[in-house]
Design an enzyme around this catalytic site. Structure first.
Site, PDB file in Angstrom:
ATOM      1  CG  PHE A  54      -8.629  -3.845   0.169  1.00 16.01           C
ATOM      2  CD1 PHE A  54      -8.354  -4.539   1.334  1.00 16.01           C
ATOM      3  CD2 PHE A  54      -9.312  -4.503  -0.847  1.00 16.01           C
ATOM      4  CE1 PHE A  54      -8.742  -5.861   1.495  1.00 16.01           C
ATOM      5  CE2 PHE A  54      -9.704  -5.821  -0.703  1.00 16.01           C
ATOM      6  CZ  PHE A  54      -9.419  -6.505   0.463  1.00 16.01           C
ATOM      7  CD  GLU A  55      -6.565   1.950   5.458  1.00 16.15           C
ATOM      8  OE1 GLU A  55      -7.387   1.739   6.332  1.00 16.15           O
ATOM      9  OE2 GLU A  55      -5.492   2.536   5.640  1.00 16.15           O
ATOM     10  CB  ALA A  56      -3.623   0.684   0.345  1.00 18.35           C
ATOM     11  N   GLY A  57      -6.092   1.678  -1.845  1.00 20.94           N
ATOM     12  CA  GLY A  57      -6.402   2.030  -3.229  1.00 20.94           C
ATOM     13  C   GLY A  57      -7.003   0.922  -4.079  1.00 20.94           C
TER      14      GLY A  57
ATOM     15  CG  ASN B 140      -3.416   5.134   7.283  1.00 19.59           C
ATOM     16  OD1 ASN B 140      -2.390   5.409   7.902  1.00 19.59           O
ATOM     17  ND2 ASN B 140      -3.738   3.893   6.966  1.00 19.59           N
TER      18      ASN B 140
END
Lengths: 260, 333
Positions: A54-57, B140
Protein backbone atom coordinates in the site's frame (compact mmCIF):
# COMPACT_ATOMS: atom_id res chain seq x y z
CA UNK A 1 -28.19 -17.78 -3.32
CA UNK A 2 -27.18 -20.30 -5.94
CA UNK A 3 -23.52 -21.11 -6.38
CA UNK A 4 -23.86 -21.94 -10.05
CA UNK A 5 -21.20 -20.28 -12.21
CA UNK A 6 -23.84 -18.42 -14.21
CA UNK A 7 -25.02 -16.56 -11.12
CA UNK A 8 -22.56 -13.72 -10.52
CA UNK A 9 -22.65 -9.95 -10.85
CA UNK A 10 -20.48 -7.61 -12.91
CA UNK A 11 -18.31 -6.64 -9.94
CA UNK A 12 -17.59 -10.27 -9.09
CA UNK A 13 -16.59 -10.89 -12.70
CA UNK A 14 -14.29 -7.83 -12.73
CA UNK A 15 -12.57 -8.75 -9.47
CA UNK A 16 -12.10 -12.33 -10.70
CA UNK A 17 -10.62 -11.20 -14.03
CA UNK A 18 -8.26 -8.83 -12.22
CA UNK A 19 -7.12 -11.51 -9.79
CA UNK A 20 -6.26 -13.92 -12.62
CA UNK A 21 -3.77 -11.42 -14.02
CA UNK A 22 -1.71 -11.42 -10.81
CA UNK A 23 0.95 -14.11 -11.05
CA UNK A 24 2.43 -15.92 -8.08
CA UNK A 25 5.73 -14.58 -6.73
CA UNK A 26 5.07 -11.06 -7.99
CA UNK A 27 4.56 -7.70 -6.31
CA UNK A 28 1.52 -5.44 -6.57
CA UNK A 29 0.74 -1.95 -5.29
CA UNK A 30 -2.97 -1.72 -4.55
CA UNK A 31 -5.57 0.67 -3.28
CA UNK A 32 -8.73 -0.13 -1.35
CA UNK A 33 -11.79 -1.74 -2.94
CA UNK A 34 -11.53 -3.75 -6.17
CA UNK A 35 -7.69 -3.87 -6.35
CA UNK A 36 -7.39 -5.04 -2.79
CA UNK A 37 -10.11 -7.67 -3.33
CA UNK A 38 -8.42 -8.92 -6.50
CA UNK A 39 -5.08 -9.29 -4.71
CA UNK A 40 -6.69 -11.07 -1.75
CA UNK A 41 -8.52 -13.45 -4.09
CA UNK A 42 -5.32 -14.20 -6.04
CA UNK A 43 -3.45 -14.92 -2.80
CA UNK A 44 -6.10 -17.41 -1.71
CA UNK A 45 -6.16 -19.22 -5.08
CA UNK A 46 -3.25 -19.29 -7.51
CA UNK A 47 -0.82 -16.72 -6.05
CA UNK A 48 -0.10 -17.40 -2.35
CA UNK A 49 3.26 -15.66 -2.72
CA UNK A 50 1.93 -12.43 -4.21
CA UNK A 51 3.29 -9.55 -2.11
CA UNK A 52 0.90 -6.67 -1.57
CA UNK A 53 2.02 -3.07 -1.00
CA UNK A 54 0.00 0.00 0.00
CA UNK A 55 1.48 3.35 -1.03
CA UNK A 56 1.23 4.88 2.46
CA UNK A 57 3.74 2.32 3.77
CA UNK A 58 1.99 -1.00 4.48
CA UNK A 59 3.94 -4.02 3.18
CA UNK A 60 2.64 -7.61 2.95
CA UNK A 61 -0.25 -7.46 5.41
CA UNK A 62 -2.23 -10.59 6.20
CA UNK A 63 -5.38 -8.67 5.38
CA UNK A 64 -8.01 -9.64 7.91
CA UNK A 65 -10.66 -7.37 6.42
CA UNK A 66 -10.99 -4.76 3.73
CA UNK A 67 -9.14 -1.53 4.62
CA UNK A 68 -11.15 1.70 4.33
CA UNK A 69 -8.08 3.88 3.79
CA UNK A 70 -4.84 3.13 1.92
CA UNK A 71 -3.10 4.18 5.15
CA UNK A 72 -5.26 2.59 7.85
CA UNK A 73 -3.87 -0.02 10.22
CA UNK A 74 -5.34 -2.95 8.27
CA UNK A 75 -2.86 -2.18 5.48
CA UNK A 76 -0.05 -3.45 7.72
CA UNK A 77 -1.98 -5.87 9.94
CA UNK A 78 0.43 -8.72 10.65
CA UNK A 79 2.49 -7.26 7.79
CA UNK A 80 6.18 -7.71 7.12
CA UNK A 81 6.92 -3.99 7.37
CA UNK A 82 5.21 -0.75 8.33
CA UNK A 83 7.26 1.85 6.49
CA UNK A 84 6.94 5.13 4.61
CA UNK A 85 5.44 6.34 1.37
CA UNK A 86 8.91 7.11 -0.04
CA UNK A 87 10.05 3.56 0.75
CA UNK A 88 7.14 2.04 -1.19
CA UNK A 89 7.39 4.48 -4.11
CA UNK A 90 11.15 4.00 -4.29
CA UNK A 91 10.65 0.22 -4.36
CA UNK A 92 8.59 0.92 -7.48
CA UNK A 93 11.21 3.35 -8.82
CA UNK A 94 13.99 0.75 -8.41
CA UNK A 95 12.01 -1.63 -10.64
CA UNK A 96 10.68 -4.09 -8.06
CA UNK A 97 6.92 -3.48 -8.47
CA UNK A 98 5.29 -5.67 -11.10
CA UNK A 99 1.71 -4.43 -11.06
CA UNK A 100 -0.43 -1.59 -9.93
CA UNK A 101 -4.17 -0.97 -10.17
CA UNK A 102 -5.63 2.43 -11.00
CA UNK A 103 -8.92 4.07 -11.90
CA UNK A 104 -10.10 7.51 -12.94
CA UNK A 105 -12.96 9.69 -14.09
CA UNK A 106 -11.73 9.48 -17.70
CA UNK A 107 -9.45 7.15 -19.69
CA UNK A 108 -8.31 7.76 -23.28
CA UNK A 109 -7.28 5.34 -26.08
CA UNK A 110 -3.67 5.31 -24.87
CA UNK A 111 -4.60 4.47 -21.30
CA UNK A 112 -3.90 7.96 -19.94
CA UNK A 113 -6.09 8.75 -16.93
CA UNK A 114 -7.82 11.83 -15.52
CA UNK A 115 -8.58 12.05 -11.81
CA UNK A 116 -7.97 15.80 -11.41
CA UNK A 117 -10.72 17.92 -12.93
CA UNK A 118 -13.50 18.23 -15.48
CA UNK A 119 -13.70 21.46 -17.45
CA UNK A 120 -11.54 23.41 -19.86
CA UNK A 121 -9.82 25.76 -17.40
CA UNK A 122 -7.52 24.17 -14.83
CA UNK A 123 -7.72 27.17 -12.49
CA UNK A 124 -11.52 27.21 -12.58
CA UNK A 125 -12.60 23.57 -12.77
CA UNK A 126 -16.24 22.66 -13.44
CA UNK A 127 -15.70 19.64 -11.19
CA UNK A 128 -12.65 19.20 -9.02
CA UNK A 129 -11.51 15.65 -8.23
CA UNK A 130 -8.78 14.63 -5.76
CA UNK A 131 -5.85 14.78 -8.21
CA UNK A 132 -3.08 12.26 -8.72
CA UNK A 133 -2.66 10.93 -5.22
CA UNK A 134 -0.14 8.18 -5.86
CA UNK A 135 -1.60 7.28 -9.27
CA UNK A 136 0.84 9.20 -11.45
CA UNK A 137 3.82 7.81 -9.50
CA UNK A 138 2.59 4.22 -9.64
CA UNK A 139 1.79 4.40 -13.37
CA UNK A 140 5.20 5.99 -14.01
CA UNK A 141 7.20 3.55 -11.90
CA UNK A 142 5.52 0.10 -11.85
CA UNK A 143 6.05 -2.35 -14.71
CA UNK A 144 2.42 -3.02 -15.60
CA UNK A 145 -0.57 -0.78 -14.93
CA UNK A 146 -4.01 -2.37 -14.68
CA UNK A 147 -7.21 -0.37 -14.73
CA UNK A 148 -10.55 -1.64 -13.44
CA UNK A 149 -13.52 0.53 -14.33
CA UNK A 150 -17.10 0.55 -15.54
CA UNK A 151 -17.47 0.86 -19.29
CA UNK A 152 -19.37 3.89 -20.55
CA UNK A 153 -18.76 6.54 -23.22
CA UNK A 154 -18.40 9.39 -20.69
CA UNK A 155 -15.48 7.58 -19.12
CA UNK A 156 -13.81 6.21 -22.28
CA UNK A 157 -13.06 9.44 -24.15
CA UNK A 158 -10.85 10.39 -27.10
CA UNK A 159 -9.50 13.48 -25.30
CA UNK A 160 -9.04 13.86 -21.54
CA UNK A 161 -9.89 17.16 -19.82
CA UNK A 162 -6.65 16.73 -17.83
CA UNK A 163 -3.96 14.07 -18.09
CA UNK A 164 -3.31 13.25 -14.45
CA UNK A 165 -1.56 9.94 -14.96
CA UNK A 166 0.50 8.65 -17.88
CA UNK A 167 -0.56 5.80 -20.09
CA UNK A 168 1.20 5.63 -23.46
CA UNK A 169 0.81 9.47 -23.67
CA UNK A 170 0.22 10.16 -27.41
CA UNK A 171 1.41 6.86 -28.83
CA UNK A 172 4.41 4.62 -29.53
CA UNK A 173 7.69 5.79 -28.01
CA UNK A 174 6.12 8.76 -26.23
CA UNK A 175 6.70 7.49 -22.69
CA UNK A 176 10.39 6.94 -23.34
CA UNK A 177 10.71 10.32 -25.09
CA UNK A 178 9.15 12.03 -22.06
CA UNK A 179 11.68 10.34 -19.81
CA UNK A 180 9.50 7.62 -18.30
CA UNK A 181 11.20 4.30 -17.62
CA UNK A 182 11.47 1.88 -20.58
CA UNK A 183 9.32 -1.22 -20.40
CA UNK A 184 6.65 0.32 -18.16
CA UNK A 185 3.09 1.24 -19.11
CA UNK A 186 -0.57 0.30 -19.35
CA UNK A 187 -1.24 -3.43 -19.58
CA UNK A 188 -4.94 -4.28 -19.21
CA UNK A 189 -8.25 -2.55 -18.66
CA UNK A 190 -10.95 -4.68 -17.08
CA UNK A 191 -14.50 -3.41 -17.46
CA UNK A 192 -17.98 -4.79 -16.92
CA UNK A 193 -18.07 -5.62 -20.66
CA UNK A 194 -14.61 -6.82 -21.67
CA UNK A 195 -10.91 -7.12 -21.05
CA UNK A 196 -8.93 -4.60 -23.09
CA UNK A 197 -5.25 -4.46 -23.97
CA UNK A 198 -3.05 -2.24 -26.12
CA UNK A 199 -1.97 -2.83 -29.73
CA UNK A 200 1.76 -3.58 -29.94
CA UNK A 201 2.45 -1.05 -32.69
CA UNK A 202 -0.12 1.73 -32.27
CA UNK A 203 -0.37 1.50 -28.45
CA UNK A 204 -4.10 2.14 -28.81
CA UNK A 205 -6.60 0.27 -26.70
CA UNK A 206 -8.15 -2.86 -28.24
CA UNK A 207 -10.57 -5.55 -27.10
CA UNK A 208 -8.87 -8.80 -26.08
CA UNK A 209 -11.73 -10.69 -24.51
CA UNK A 210 -15.51 -10.24 -24.42
CA UNK A 211 -17.41 -11.08 -21.25
CA UNK A 212 -20.18 -13.71 -21.60
CA UNK A 213 -23.10 -12.40 -23.62
CA UNK A 214 -21.36 -9.18 -24.71
CA UNK A 215 -20.80 -8.32 -28.38
CA UNK A 216 -18.07 -6.20 -29.95
CA UNK A 217 -20.77 -3.75 -31.12
CA UNK A 218 -21.90 -3.20 -27.55
CA UNK A 219 -18.35 -2.47 -26.45
CA UNK A 220 -17.94 0.03 -29.31
CA UNK A 221 -21.25 1.73 -28.38
CA UNK A 222 -20.06 2.19 -24.81
CA UNK A 223 -16.63 3.52 -25.86
CA UNK A 224 -16.22 7.20 -26.77
CA UNK A 225 -13.48 6.48 -29.31
CA UNK A 226 -12.93 3.96 -32.07
CA UNK A 227 -11.80 0.71 -30.54
CA UNK A 228 -10.42 -2.25 -32.45
CA UNK A 229 -10.29 -5.90 -31.54
CA UNK A 230 -7.32 -8.22 -31.24
CA UNK A 231 -6.93 -10.65 -34.14
CA UNK A 232 -7.62 -13.55 -31.78
CA UNK A 233 -10.60 -12.22 -29.89
CA UNK A 234 -11.66 -14.63 -27.15
CA UNK A 235 -14.46 -14.98 -24.63
CA UNK A 236 -13.89 -14.29 -20.92
CA UNK A 237 -14.03 -17.42 -18.78
CA UNK A 238 -16.79 -16.80 -16.21
CA UNK A 239 -15.87 -17.00 -12.52
CA UNK A 240 -15.62 -20.58 -11.32
CA UNK A 241 -17.54 -21.90 -8.34
CA UNK A 242 -14.30 -21.87 -6.37
CA UNK A 243 -13.47 -18.27 -7.29
CA UNK A 244 -16.95 -17.13 -6.30
CA UNK A 245 -16.94 -19.08 -3.06
CA UNK A 246 -13.59 -17.66 -1.91
CA UNK A 247 -14.51 -14.15 -3.05
CA UNK A 248 -17.87 -14.19 -1.24
CA UNK A 249 -16.94 -16.15 1.88
CA UNK A 250 -13.36 -15.09 2.58
CA UNK A 251 -12.37 -11.96 0.65
CA UNK A 252 -15.47 -9.80 0.94
CA UNK A 253 -17.97 -11.50 3.28
CA UNK A 254 -19.72 -8.19 4.05
CA UNK A 255 -20.13 -7.41 0.35
CA UNK A 256 -18.46 -3.99 0.54
CA UNK A 257 -16.96 -4.37 -2.93
CA UNK A 258 -19.02 -7.06 -4.65
CA UNK A 259 -22.27 -5.63 -3.30
CA UNK A 260 -23.80 -8.88 -2.08
CA UNK B 1 22.07 21.75 -15.25
CA UNK B 2 19.72 22.73 -18.10
CA UNK B 3 15.97 22.90 -17.65
CA UNK B 4 14.17 21.17 -20.55
CA UNK B 5 10.68 21.99 -19.40
CA UNK B 6 9.12 23.90 -16.56
CA UNK B 7 5.78 23.44 -14.83
CA UNK B 8 3.60 26.54 -14.79
CA UNK B 9 2.48 26.01 -11.19
CA UNK B 10 3.39 28.51 -8.53
CA UNK B 11 6.03 27.75 -5.94
CA UNK B 12 4.51 28.82 -2.61
CA UNK B 13 7.64 28.38 -0.48
CA UNK B 14 11.35 29.11 -0.89
CA UNK B 15 13.31 25.92 -1.75
CA UNK B 16 16.67 27.46 -0.87
CA UNK B 17 18.66 25.32 1.54
CA UNK B 18 20.87 28.32 2.31
CA UNK B 19 17.86 30.34 3.45
CA UNK B 20 16.54 27.36 5.43
CA UNK B 21 19.90 26.87 7.16
CA UNK B 22 19.77 30.48 8.32
CA UNK B 23 16.37 29.75 9.91
CA UNK B 24 17.54 26.48 11.44
CA UNK B 25 20.59 28.25 12.81
CA UNK B 26 18.24 30.31 14.98
CA UNK B 27 16.19 27.30 16.12
CA UNK B 28 16.70 26.40 19.80
CA UNK B 29 18.66 23.22 20.50
CA UNK B 30 18.01 23.45 24.24
CA UNK B 31 16.42 20.33 25.68
CA UNK B 32 13.69 22.18 27.52
CA UNK B 33 10.23 20.97 28.49
CA UNK B 34 7.76 21.92 25.77
CA UNK B 35 4.49 20.59 27.12
CA UNK B 36 1.66 23.03 26.52
CA UNK B 37 -1.96 23.30 25.41
CA UNK B 38 -3.11 23.07 21.81
CA UNK B 39 -4.52 26.60 21.90
CA UNK B 40 -1.23 28.05 23.17
CA UNK B 41 0.83 26.11 20.61
CA UNK B 42 -1.32 27.23 17.67
CA UNK B 43 -1.48 30.79 18.95
CA UNK B 44 2.30 31.06 19.31
CA UNK B 45 3.60 28.96 16.42
CA UNK B 46 1.24 29.63 13.51
CA UNK B 47 0.92 33.09 11.99
CA UNK B 48 -1.37 34.44 9.29
CA UNK B 49 0.18 33.84 5.87
CA UNK B 50 2.21 30.84 7.05
CA UNK B 51 2.58 27.56 5.17
CA UNK B 52 1.21 24.56 7.09
CA UNK B 53 1.89 20.82 6.73
CA UNK B 54 -0.16 18.15 8.50
CA UNK B 55 1.21 14.69 9.24
CA UNK B 56 -0.45 11.30 8.91
CA UNK B 57 -2.55 10.16 5.98
CA UNK B 58 -5.71 12.24 5.84
CA UNK B 59 -7.80 10.11 8.18
CA UNK B 60 -5.03 8.08 9.77
CA UNK B 61 -2.88 9.35 12.66
CA UNK B 62 -3.91 12.98 12.12
CA UNK B 63 -3.57 15.83 14.66
CA UNK B 64 -7.29 16.62 14.68
CA UNK B 65 -7.16 18.90 17.74
CA UNK B 66 -4.70 21.27 16.06
CA UNK B 67 -6.60 21.38 12.76
CA UNK B 68 -9.75 22.34 14.68
CA UNK B 69 -7.83 24.95 16.66
CA UNK B 70 -6.42 26.51 13.47
CA UNK B 71 -9.90 27.25 12.16
CA UNK B 72 -11.21 28.12 15.65
CA UNK B 73 -8.49 30.77 15.99
CA UNK B 74 -9.42 31.82 12.45
CA UNK B 75 -5.88 31.95 11.13
CA UNK B 76 -5.90 33.61 7.70
CA UNK B 77 -4.25 33.27 4.31
CA UNK B 78 -2.51 29.94 4.93
CA UNK B 79 -0.54 27.83 2.49
CA UNK B 80 -1.16 24.10 2.82
CA UNK B 81 0.43 20.83 1.71
CA UNK B 82 -2.40 18.65 0.39
CA UNK B 83 -0.58 15.39 0.74
CA UNK B 84 -3.27 12.72 0.84
CA UNK B 85 -5.16 15.25 2.81
CA UNK B 86 -8.67 13.92 3.31
CA UNK B 87 -10.51 14.62 6.56
CA UNK B 88 -7.90 17.19 7.61
CA UNK B 89 -8.41 19.06 4.33
CA UNK B 90 -12.18 18.85 4.82
CA UNK B 91 -11.74 20.64 8.19
CA UNK B 92 -9.38 23.27 6.74
CA UNK B 93 -11.92 24.01 3.97
CA UNK B 94 -14.60 24.42 6.65
CA UNK B 95 -12.60 27.46 7.77
CA UNK B 96 -13.30 29.12 4.41
CA UNK B 97 -17.04 28.45 4.58
CA UNK B 98 -18.03 30.16 7.81
CA UNK B 99 -18.06 33.68 6.44
CA UNK B 100 -15.13 34.65 8.62
CA UNK B 101 -12.50 35.28 5.98
CA UNK B 102 -10.18 32.89 4.24
CA UNK B 103 -8.23 30.28 6.17
CA UNK B 104 -6.91 28.44 3.09
CA UNK B 105 -5.35 30.56 0.35
CA UNK B 106 -2.71 28.38 -1.35
CA UNK B 107 -2.59 24.60 -1.74
CA UNK B 108 -0.03 22.17 -3.10
CA UNK B 109 -2.39 19.44 -4.36
CA UNK B 110 -1.37 15.83 -4.43
CA UNK B 111 -4.65 14.47 -3.10
CA UNK B 112 -7.39 16.76 -1.80
CA UNK B 113 -11.20 16.99 -1.78
CA UNK B 114 -11.71 13.21 -1.64
CA UNK B 115 -11.99 10.95 1.39
CA UNK B 116 -10.74 7.87 -0.46
CA UNK B 117 -13.44 5.19 -0.78
CA UNK B 118 -15.87 7.21 1.37
CA UNK B 119 -16.53 9.72 -1.41
CA UNK B 120 -15.88 13.38 -2.15
CA UNK B 121 -16.37 16.30 0.24
CA UNK B 122 -18.96 18.53 -1.38
CA UNK B 123 -17.84 21.62 0.54
CA UNK B 124 -14.11 21.04 -0.04
CA UNK B 125 -14.93 20.76 -3.73
CA UNK B 126 -16.88 23.99 -3.49
CA UNK B 127 -13.83 25.76 -2.03
CA UNK B 128 -11.54 24.33 -4.71
CA UNK B 129 -13.97 25.18 -7.52
CA UNK B 130 -14.56 28.74 -6.24
CA UNK B 131 -11.36 30.25 -7.61
CA UNK B 132 -10.52 31.72 -4.17
CA UNK B 133 -7.67 29.26 -3.57
CA UNK B 134 -4.49 29.17 -5.65
CA UNK B 135 -3.21 25.70 -6.32
CA UNK B 136 -0.28 23.84 -7.81
CA UNK B 137 -0.45 20.19 -8.80
CA UNK B 138 1.77 17.35 -7.52
CA UNK B 139 1.61 13.60 -6.98
CA UNK B 140 1.90 11.88 -3.61
CA UNK B 141 5.47 10.78 -4.20
CA UNK B 142 6.74 14.05 -5.66
CA UNK B 143 5.20 16.00 -2.76
CA UNK B 144 6.68 13.53 -0.24
CA UNK B 145 10.01 13.90 -2.02
CA UNK B 146 9.82 17.68 -1.59
CA UNK B 147 9.73 17.17 2.18
CA UNK B 148 12.58 14.68 1.89
CA UNK B 149 14.75 17.20 -0.01
CA UNK B 150 14.09 19.76 2.73
CA UNK B 151 14.80 17.17 5.43
CA UNK B 152 18.10 16.43 3.67
CA UNK B 153 18.95 20.12 3.50
CA UNK B 154 19.18 20.19 -0.30
CA UNK B 155 17.13 22.42 -2.65
CA UNK B 156 15.76 19.68 -4.94
CA UNK B 157 15.65 15.94 -5.62
CA UNK B 158 15.27 14.06 -8.91
CA UNK B 159 12.72 11.33 -9.71
CA UNK B 160 11.34 9.31 -12.62
CA UNK B 161 7.72 10.29 -12.02
CA UNK B 162 5.09 12.76 -13.41
CA UNK B 163 6.96 13.27 -16.71
CA UNK B 164 4.84 13.84 -19.82
CA UNK B 165 1.59 14.63 -17.99
CA UNK B 166 -0.61 17.63 -17.13
CA UNK B 167 0.22 16.94 -13.49
CA UNK B 168 3.80 17.90 -14.37
CA UNK B 169 2.63 20.83 -16.51
CA UNK B 170 0.66 22.36 -13.62
CA UNK B 171 3.32 21.62 -11.00
CA UNK B 172 6.30 23.77 -10.15
CA UNK B 173 8.66 20.92 -11.05
CA UNK B 174 11.26 21.08 -13.78
CA UNK B 175 12.46 18.54 -16.29
CA UNK B 176 16.23 18.19 -16.23
CA UNK B 177 18.91 15.93 -17.67
CA UNK B 178 20.89 13.72 -15.31
CA UNK B 179 24.50 15.01 -15.41
CA UNK B 180 25.84 11.43 -15.26
CA UNK B 181 23.55 9.31 -17.47
CA UNK B 182 21.82 11.98 -19.56
CA UNK B 183 18.44 10.49 -18.65
CA UNK B 184 15.61 13.03 -18.54
CA UNK B 185 14.27 13.33 -15.00
CA UNK B 186 11.95 15.51 -12.97
CA UNK B 187 13.48 17.80 -10.32
CA UNK B 188 11.21 18.69 -7.43
CA UNK B 189 11.96 21.67 -5.16
CA UNK B 190 12.43 21.29 -1.41
CA UNK B 191 9.41 22.22 0.69
CA UNK B 192 10.20 23.85 4.03
CA UNK B 193 6.85 24.46 5.80
CA UNK B 194 6.67 27.25 8.37
CA UNK B 195 4.79 24.90 10.67
CA UNK B 196 4.21 21.15 10.65
CA UNK B 197 1.90 19.31 13.02
CA UNK B 198 2.21 15.57 13.64
CA UNK B 199 0.23 13.25 15.91
CA UNK B 200 2.30 10.47 17.47
CA UNK B 201 1.77 7.72 20.00
CA UNK B 202 4.23 8.85 22.65
CA UNK B 203 6.48 11.82 23.32
CA UNK B 204 8.59 12.80 26.29
CA UNK B 205 8.23 16.38 27.60
CA UNK B 206 11.12 17.50 25.38
CA UNK B 207 9.62 16.15 22.13
CA UNK B 208 11.43 12.86 21.61
CA UNK B 209 8.70 10.89 19.83
CA UNK B 210 7.63 7.34 19.07
CA UNK B 211 5.37 6.38 16.18
CA UNK B 212 3.80 2.92 15.79
CA UNK B 213 2.90 1.60 12.34
CA UNK B 214 3.53 3.35 9.05
CA UNK B 215 5.27 6.73 9.11
CA UNK B 216 3.86 7.91 5.74
CA UNK B 217 6.02 11.05 5.09
CA UNK B 218 6.22 12.19 8.70
CA UNK B 219 9.90 11.53 9.41
CA UNK B 220 10.71 13.95 6.59
CA UNK B 221 7.86 16.37 7.36
CA UNK B 222 9.14 16.66 10.95
CA UNK B 223 12.67 17.46 9.80
CA UNK B 224 11.66 19.84 7.00
CA UNK B 225 9.53 22.16 9.14
CA UNK B 226 10.82 25.41 10.58
CA UNK B 227 8.50 24.88 13.57
CA UNK B 228 6.88 21.64 14.72
CA UNK B 229 3.93 20.92 17.01
CA UNK B 230 3.62 17.35 18.29
CA UNK B 231 0.35 16.05 19.64
CA UNK B 232 0.57 12.66 21.33
CA UNK B 233 -1.68 10.02 22.84
CA UNK B 234 0.57 9.93 25.94
CA UNK B 235 3.46 11.89 27.40
CA UNK B 236 6.10 9.43 28.60
CA UNK B 237 9.29 9.97 30.61
CA UNK B 238 12.69 10.78 29.20
CA UNK B 239 13.94 7.61 30.95
CA UNK B 240 11.48 5.59 28.91
CA UNK B 241 12.85 7.15 25.69
CA UNK B 242 16.42 6.42 26.78
CA UNK B 243 15.55 2.80 27.58
CA UNK B 244 15.14 2.16 23.84
CA UNK B 245 16.48 4.94 21.60
CA UNK B 246 15.96 2.77 18.51
CA UNK B 247 12.28 3.59 18.79
CA UNK B 248 12.74 7.37 18.64
CA UNK B 249 11.27 8.52 15.32
CA UNK B 250 11.51 12.29 15.84
CA UNK B 251 14.18 13.88 18.07
CA UNK B 252 13.49 16.75 20.50
CA UNK B 253 15.55 19.30 18.53
CA UNK B 254 12.97 19.31 15.73
CA UNK B 255 10.11 20.00 18.15
CA UNK B 256 8.70 23.30 19.46
CA UNK B 257 5.62 22.17 21.38
CA UNK B 258 4.29 18.93 22.86
CA UNK B 259 0.55 18.63 23.50
CA UNK B 260 -0.92 15.58 25.21
CA UNK B 261 -4.16 14.81 23.36
CA UNK B 262 -5.59 11.36 24.09
CA UNK B 263 -7.73 10.12 21.18
CA UNK B 264 -5.99 12.87 19.24
CA UNK B 265 -6.47 11.31 15.81
CA UNK B 266 -10.22 10.85 16.30
CA UNK B 267 -12.30 10.52 14.11
CA UNK B 268 -9.29 9.14 12.24
CA UNK B 269 -7.59 5.83 12.83
CA UNK B 270 -4.70 5.51 15.32
CA UNK B 271 -2.71 2.30 14.81
CA UNK B 272 -2.87 -0.10 17.76
CA UNK B 273 -5.18 2.33 19.62
CA UNK B 274 -8.53 2.84 17.85
CA UNK B 275 -10.05 2.50 14.39
CA UNK B 276 -11.61 5.38 12.45
CA UNK B 277 -15.17 6.37 13.43
CA UNK B 278 -16.86 5.85 10.08
CA UNK B 279 -20.24 6.75 11.54
CA UNK B 280 -19.08 10.28 12.43
CA UNK B 281 -17.11 10.76 9.19
CA UNK B 282 -20.18 9.59 7.27
CA UNK B 283 -22.32 12.10 9.15
CA UNK B 284 -19.83 14.83 8.26
CA UNK B 285 -20.07 14.00 4.55
CA UNK B 286 -23.86 13.86 4.75
CA UNK B 287 -24.36 17.28 6.40
CA UNK B 288 -22.19 18.89 3.74
CA UNK B 289 -25.10 18.53 1.33
CA UNK B 290 -26.66 21.59 2.97
CA UNK B 291 -24.47 24.59 3.80
CA UNK B 292 -26.66 25.91 6.65
CA UNK B 293 -26.89 22.51 8.27
CA UNK B 294 -23.14 22.14 7.78
CA UNK B 295 -22.45 25.45 9.54
CA UNK B 296 -24.61 24.38 12.51
CA UNK B 297 -22.73 21.08 12.56
CA UNK B 298 -19.39 22.92 12.59
CA UNK B 299 -20.56 25.25 15.37
CA UNK B 300 -21.61 22.27 17.49
CA UNK B 301 -18.52 20.16 16.80
CA UNK B 302 -15.76 22.77 16.50
CA UNK B 303 -16.55 26.42 17.13
CA UNK B 304 -18.52 26.03 20.37
CA UNK B 305 -16.12 23.41 21.70
CA UNK B 306 -13.36 24.18 24.18
CA UNK B 307 -11.06 21.22 23.58
CA UNK B 308 -10.61 17.89 21.85
CA UNK B 309 -12.12 15.81 24.65
CA UNK B 310 -15.33 17.78 24.41
CA UNK B 311 -15.37 17.30 20.64
CA UNK B 312 -14.91 13.54 20.96
CA UNK B 313 -17.76 13.46 23.47
CA UNK B 314 -20.06 15.54 21.27
CA UNK B 315 -19.27 13.46 18.19
CA UNK B 316 -20.21 10.26 20.02
CA UNK B 317 -16.66 8.95 20.01
CA UNK B 318 -16.55 8.25 23.74
CA UNK B 319 -19.67 6.09 23.50
CA UNK B 320 -18.17 4.19 20.60
CA UNK B 321 -14.64 3.95 21.96
CA UNK B 322 -14.88 0.30 23.03
CA UNK B 323 -16.17 -0.58 19.58
CA UNK B 324 -13.43 1.43 17.85
CA UNK B 325 -10.80 -0.35 19.94
CA UNK B 326 -12.32 -3.75 19.11
CA UNK B 327 -12.31 -2.85 15.40
CA UNK B 328 -8.68 -1.79 15.65
CA UNK B 329 -7.60 -5.05 17.22
CA UNK B 330 -9.77 -7.09 14.85
CA UNK B 331 -11.64 -8.67 17.71
CA UNK B 332 -15.09 -9.94 16.97
CA UNK B 333 -17.60 -8.49 19.39
Amino acid sequence: MSDSPTDYNAMELMVTCASRLLENGRTVAVGTGVPCSAAMLAQRLHAPDLTVFFEAGGVAPQLPAMPISVGDSRTFYRGLMATSMCEVMETCQRGLMDYTFLGGAQIDPYGNLNSTMIGDDYANPRVRFPGSGGANDLASLCWRTLVVTNHDPRRFVEQLDFMTTPGYLDGPGAREAAGLMPGTGPYRVITDLAILGYHDQTRRMEVLSLHPGVTLDEVQQQTGFEIGAASELIGTEPPSEQELRVLRDEVDPHGYVIGR
Amino acid sequence: MDTLEQGSGKLFTDPSSIAARADFRQKSRAMTEKVTTVSDAVDRLLGDGDYLAIGGFGGDRIPTAVVHEVIRQNKQDLGFAGHTSTHDFQVMCAGNLMGRGQVLARVDNAYVVGLEARGLSRQARRVMESGEVEFTEWSNYTLALRFRAAAMGVPFLPAHSVLGTDTMKHSAARKIVCPFTEEPMVAVPALYPDLAVIHVHESDPFGNCRIEGISVADLDVARSAKRLIITCERVISNDEIRSNPTRTAIPYYCVDAVCEVPLGSYPGNMPYEYYSDEEHIGQWLAVEEDLDEYRRFLDYHIFEVSDHQEYVRRAGGLDRLEELRRLEFMETS
